[in-house]
Design a protein around this motif. Structure first.
Motif, mmCIF file in Angstrom:
data_model
loop_
_atom_site.group_PDB
_atom_site.id
_atom_site.type_symbol
_atom_site.label_atom_id
_atom_site.label_comp_id
_atom_site.label_asym_id
_atom_site.label_seq_id
_atom_site.Cartn_x
_atom_site.Cartn_y
_atom_site.Cartn_z
ATOM 1 N N ILE A 35 0.851 -1.176 0.000
ATOM 2 C CA ILE A 35 0.000 0.000 0.000
ATOM 3 C C ILE A 35 0.891 1.232 0.000
ATOM 4 N N LYS A 36 0.603 2.178 -0.891
ATOM 5 C CA LYS A 36 1.399 3.410 -0.981
ATOM 6 C C LYS A 36 0.963 4.388 0.104
ATOM 7 N N ALA A 37 1.298 4.034 1.338
ATOM 8 C CA ALA A 37 1.008 4.865 2.511
ATOM 9 C C ALA A 37 1.926 4.374 3.623
ATOM 10 N N PRO A 38 2.250 5.239 4.559
ATOM 11 C CA PRO A 38 3.118 4.815 5.664
ATOM 12 C C PRO A 38 2.345 3.919 6.644
ATOM 13 N N PRO A 39 3.044 3.077 7.395
ATOM 14 C CA PRO A 39 2.376 2.214 8.370
ATOM 15 C C PRO A 39 1.488 2.999 9.341
ATOM 16 N N GLY A 128 10.019 0.826 0.611
ATOM 17 C CA GLY A 128 10.144 1.941 -0.325
ATOM 18 C C GLY A 128 9.237 3.076 0.077
ATOM 19 N N ASP A 129 8.371 3.505 -0.862
ATOM 20 C CA ASP A 129 7.436 4.597 -0.556
ATOM 21 C C ASP A 129 6.089 4.082 -0.056
ATOM 22 N N GLY A 130 6.055 2.817 0.363
ATOM 23 C CA GLY A 130 4.805 2.228 0.833
ATOM 24 C C GLY A 130 5.013 1.300 2.008
ATOM 25 N N THR A 131 4.035 0.454 2.199
ATOM 26 C CA THR A 131 4.043 -0.498 3.299
ATOM 27 C C THR A 131 3.564 -1.845 2.797
ATOM 28 N N ASN A 132 4.302 -2.890 3.133
ATOM 29 C CA ASN A 132 3.864 -4.241 2.828
ATOM 30 C C ASN A 132 2.965 -4.701 3.979
ATOM 31 N N LEU A 166 -7.826 -6.650 1.540
ATOM 32 C CA LEU A 166 -6.583 -5.892 1.358
ATOM 33 C C LEU A 166 -6.726 -4.864 0.240
ATOM 34 N N ALA A 167 -7.430 -5.210 -0.824
ATOM 35 C CA ALA A 167 -7.661 -4.249 -1.917
ATOM 36 C C ALA A 167 -8.483 -3.067 -1.409
ATOM 37 N N SER A 168 -9.494 -3.335 -0.577
ATOM 38 C CA SER A 168 -10.304 -2.249 -0.012
ATOM 39 C C SER A 168 -9.483 -1.412 0.951
ATOM 40 N N MET A 169 -8.658 -2.077 1.774
ATOM 41 C CA MET A 169 -7.795 -1.336 2.702
ATOM 42 C C MET A 169 -6.842 -0.429 1.925
#
Length: 175
Positions: A35-39, A128-132, A166-169
């Motif tokens: 997800i392209k967002a920080p944790p 990177g610039d996201g969160t797994n 996960l897609a909705s999140m």
């Protein structure tokens, strides 16, 4: 002729029961996404059950589902109970441990349609610039689970729901 048919039916039943008994005693279902967002932005979506209505794949299957929240507002000790139609059943989740903003442990108890007691873990790792984000559910395989596993695995039954969730999140967190 009827005797032969009966023997075949009994043989098939014995084979199915044998295959069920050979199934593993536990199961694990895991799915992940980036997800392209920080944790820190994703963590509240998981650690606060009130936010699950925005992304959980089961939240919209029953518009009349009854939800109750108790315990802590979020994080360890937060409790979520639900009761709904046959698609969502009834159950309880309790957050049993957190390591903000990287991990949420949940005790997951299904009461209907089948009783089961499982553990769910969400892990969030910067990438990177996201969160797994990894969503894992583990639990014991009761005989009914093993019997169903002869025909379809828990991974195939639950995995697609994890993917939808996960897609909705991801959609919510990337807004």
């Amino acid at each position: 002729m009827l005797k032969k048919i009966a023997i075949v039916i009994v043989a098939i039943a014995v084979i199915i029961l044998g295959l069920a008994l050979a199934q593993p005693n536990s199961f694990t279902v895991t799915r992940s996404t980036t997800i392209k967002a920080p944790p820190e932005k994703i963590y509240p979506l998981i650690s606060d059950f009130h936010n699950w209505t925005m992304w959980s794949p089961w939240e919209h299957l029953d518009p009349k589902m009854v939800r109750t929240y108790s315990g802590a507002a979020s994080g360890a000790g937060a409790i979520y109970n639900w009761e709904g139609n046959d698609q969502v059943g009834a159950g309880r989740m309790e957050i049993t441990g957190v390591a903000a903003p990287g991990k949420v442990d949940i005790k997951l108890d299904f009461l209907k349609p089948f009783e089961s007691h499982n553990t769910t873990v969400f892990t969030l790792e910067p990438k990177g610039d996201g969160t797994n984000v990894v969503w894992t559910m583990t639990g014991p395989s009761a005989f009914i689970t093993k019997l169903m596993g002869v025909f379809v695995s828990m991974d195939k039954m639950v995995g697609p729901d994890f993917e939808k969730g996960l897609a909705s999140m991801k959609a919510v967190a990337e807004k």
